[in-house]
Design a protein around this motif. Structure first.
Motif, PDB file in Angstrom:
ATOM      1  N   LYS A  31      -2.039   6.634   4.597  1.00 27.33           N
ATOM      2  CA  LYS A  31      -3.708   6.912   4.246  1.00 27.33           C
ATOM      3  C   LYS A  31      -4.092   6.820   2.915  1.00 27.33           C
ATOM      4  O   LYS A  31      -5.767   6.448   2.873  1.00 27.33           O
ATOM      5  N   SER A  32      -3.664   6.656   2.240  1.00 21.63           N
ATOM      6  CA  SER A  32      -3.675   5.746   0.715  1.00 21.63           C
ATOM      7  C   SER A  32      -4.638   4.500   1.423  1.00 21.63           C
ATOM      8  O   SER A  32      -5.694   3.664   0.661  1.00 21.63           O
ATOM      9  N   LEU A  33      -4.004   3.679   1.929  1.00 25.08           N
ATOM     10  CA  LEU A  33      -4.502   2.320   2.272  1.00 25.08           C
ATOM     11  C   LEU A  33      -6.131   2.372   3.590  1.00 25.08           C
ATOM     12  O   LEU A  33      -7.058   1.733   3.076  1.00 25.08           O
ATOM     13  N   LYS A  34      -6.219   3.702   3.495  1.00 23.89           N
ATOM     14  CA  LYS A  34      -7.415   4.450   4.887  1.00 23.89           C
ATOM     15  C   LYS A  34      -8.464   4.084   4.011  1.00 23.89           C
ATOM     16  O   LYS A  34      -9.621   3.742   3.966  1.00 23.89           O
ATOM     17  N   ALA A  35      -7.844   5.152   2.352  1.00 23.73           N
ATOM     18  CA  ALA A  35      -8.766   5.772   1.812  1.00 23.73           C
ATOM     19  C   ALA A  35      -9.175   4.719   1.188  1.00 23.73           C
ATOM     20  O   ALA A  35     -10.777   3.883   0.523  1.00 23.73           O
ATOM     21  N   MET A  36      -7.838   3.624   0.343  1.00 24.85           N
ATOM     22  CA  MET A  36      -8.901   2.401  -0.262  1.00 24.85           C
ATOM     23  C   MET A  36      -9.834   1.598   0.990  1.00 24.85           C
ATOM     24  O   MET A  36     -10.288   0.773   0.267  1.00 24.85           O
ATOM     25  N   ARG A  37      -9.178   1.255   2.296  1.00 24.15           N
ATOM     26  CA  ARG A  37     -10.754   0.286   2.984  1.00 24.15           C
ATOM     27  C   ARG A  37     -12.079   1.069   2.874  1.00 24.15           C
ATOM     28  O   ARG A  37     -12.915   0.494   2.087  1.00 24.15           O
ATOM     29  N   THR A  38     -11.428   1.799   3.215  1.00 18.69           N
ATOM     30  CA  THR A  38     -13.099   2.629   3.264  1.00 18.69           C
ATOM     31  C   THR A  38     -13.993   2.627   1.817  1.00 18.69           C
ATOM     32  O   THR A  38     -15.038   1.866   1.893  1.00 18.69           O
ATOM     33  N   ILE A  39     -13.661   2.666   0.198  1.00 20.85           N
ATOM     34  CA  ILE A  39     -14.010   1.847  -1.132  1.00 20.85           C
ATOM     35  C   ILE A  39     -14.467   1.088  -0.721  1.00 20.85           C
ATOM     36  O   ILE A  39     -15.574   0.408  -0.811  1.00 20.85           O
ATOM     37  N   VAL A  40     -13.220   0.032  -0.429  1.00 20.78           N
ATOM     38  CA  VAL A  40     -13.854  -1.095  -0.557  1.00 20.78           C
ATOM     39  C   VAL A  40     -14.701  -2.003  -0.170  1.00 20.78           C
ATOM     40  O   VAL A  40     -15.750  -2.359   0.036  1.00 20.78           O
ATOM     41  N   ASP A  41     -14.297  -0.716   2.056  1.00 20.71           N
ATOM     42  CA  ASP A  41     -15.959  -1.413   2.549  1.00 20.71           C
ATOM     43  C   ASP A  41     -17.433  -0.642   2.069  1.00 20.71           C
ATOM     44  O   ASP A  41     -18.461  -1.267   2.397  1.00 20.71           O
ATOM     45  N   ALA A  42     -17.046   0.513   1.357  1.00 20.52           N
ATOM     46  CA  ALA A  42     -18.723   0.871   1.068  1.00 20.52           C
ATOM     47  C   ALA A  42     -19.379   1.111   0.066  1.00 20.52           C
ATOM     48  O   ALA A  42     -20.642   1.378  -0.634  1.00 20.52           O
TER      49      ALA A  42
END
Length: 401
Positions: free
Chosen positions: A10-21
């Motif tokens: 869950k944390s990795l998914k949230a981190m990926r979203t922030i990095v991408d966006a």
């Protein structure tokens, strides 16, 4: 083989979203402004968002406001954030601050933790690490010319360092200096906390790297110490223990670096595949129909997969048995993944052709800055020799220096 918990997923998914966006879009501004400092207001905004989402300081203990992840978990995070050169900074797990936090947590006394560690963990200040010297081999941290001589209750530091990364704007430095010149080589140096405002601490210049001067967090400075006087209470750990502390710092640091490099590889690989699938070449076929490009893609995929598994295995062993037990695995990943990194970036640049030489993609930035991976934290050649000697010793051959 190395499962990820639902919480970490869950944390990795949230981190990926922030990095991408939020993070990757800032890369173009970094390329345009040619200044990390000029980008600080935008980066600060993203850092606040990261804190609000509870993703701040993945490697920092929870008592200091971080996520308290273990080495294996943080390895996964390092890969995710490594897809952008701004990723680790936004989450406050960037070098050299991350390593400095680790050794302050492990070796600092209560006053040092309050003065240096706590504001560093909050992201209120930055730090730097001064070990490498221009006139001596950086791959041998037992060979230092910078001295710290006792005078009353103080140390007086004299010497010259360079590639003191992130020095410009840093509040303090951790300095490796010789305090016990007559001791055995591994017991000569100590690590000392030096506020950068101390008289005698001079940042001479930011060193230009591959044509980029670098500023702020992205700086690599030459520093001199001229009668730089600090209290002996600024000693980190025991006197003469500087080499041992450095090894404690470098072991986990190499795991972090290698997984960050895997993240860089994944970003470059993704760009390479996108280009191969979309770029049309004579006679009107996509570039990816060319067998040599297909071979580059297959080779890159295999090398990245192998590198990732090697790093995770090294992290797994280090977490269970300690850095000393995993020293061979650490040396192996240091030179292997650094080589994979260079291979994948180079192939991605080649597939992009002239575009790959520009700052219109992140590839040219990676090409300039990640070449250093084969040099810092011990040159590839040093690690190869160390591994080979250990292997040959098992066959009865003692190889001298």
């Amino acid at each position: 083989m190395f499962p990820v918990s639902p919480e970490l997923e869950k944390s990795l998914k949230a981190m990926r979203t922030i990095v991408d966006a939020d993070v990757i879009p800032l890369e173009r501004e970094l390329a345009r402004r040619k200044s990390f400092t000029a980008l600080e207001p935008e980066l600060a905004s993203v850092r606040r968002k990261v804190k609000e989402l509870g993703l701040w300081g993945p490697q920092i203990p929870t008592k200091l406001g971080g996520m308290g992840l273990g080495l294996m978990e943080h390895a996964r995070v390092s890969e995710e954030l490594g897809r952008s050169p701004l990723g680790h900074y936004v989450f406050n797990c960037q070098a050299p601050d991350a390593g400095n936090m680790e050794i302050l947590e492990q070796f600092g006394n209560d006053e040092q933790k309050k003065t240096y560690l706590e504001p560093l963990a909050r992201g209120d200040i930055r730090s730097c690490f001064a070990m490498t010297e221009p006139d001596l081999p950086g791959s041998n941290p037992t060979w230092l010319a910078t001295t710290a001589t006792k005078d009353g209750a103080d140390y007086v530091i004299n010497g010259r360092k360079w590639f003191t990364s992130s020095c410009e704007g840093a509040t303090f430095a951790i300095v490796m200096a010789v305090t016990n010149p007559d001791a055995a080589p591994h017991a000569r140096a100590s690590q000392i906390l030096v506020p950068t405002s101390t008289p005698g601490f001079h940042r001479v210049r930011n060193i230009s790297v591959m044509g980029e001067p670098g500023d702020g967090y992205a700086s690599h400075a030459e520093v001199t110490f001229e009668g730089c006087r600090v209290p002996q209470t600024n000693l980190l750990g025991m006197e003469g223990a500087g080499f041992g502390i450095a090894q404690e710092r470098l072991g986990p640091g190499r795991i972090h670096h290698c997984m960050r490099w895997i993240g860089v590889c994944e970003r470059a690989f993704d760009l390479m595949c996108q280009r191969a699938a979309s770029r049309t070449v004579a006679p009107g076929k996509p570039l990816g129909t060319k067998q040599i490009v297909q071979a580059w893609i297959a080779e890159s995929r295999a090398e990245i997969q192998a590198g990732r598994l090697m790093v995770l295995q090294a992290a797994w062993k280090m977490e269970r048995e300690g850095a000393y037990a995993a020293r061979e695995e650490i040396s192996l990943i240091k030179f292997y993944v650094a080589g994979v990194l260079q291979n994948v970036i180079d192939r991605a640049v080649q597939v992009h052709g002239a575009l790959g030489m520009t700052d219109d993609t992140i590839l040219a930035y990676f090409y300039r800055h990640e070449r250093a991976a084969r040099i810092y934290d011990g040159a590839d050649e040093v690690h190869k020799v160390v591994v080979a000697k250990r292997i040959l010793k098992g066959y009865g051959l003692e190889v001298g220096s």
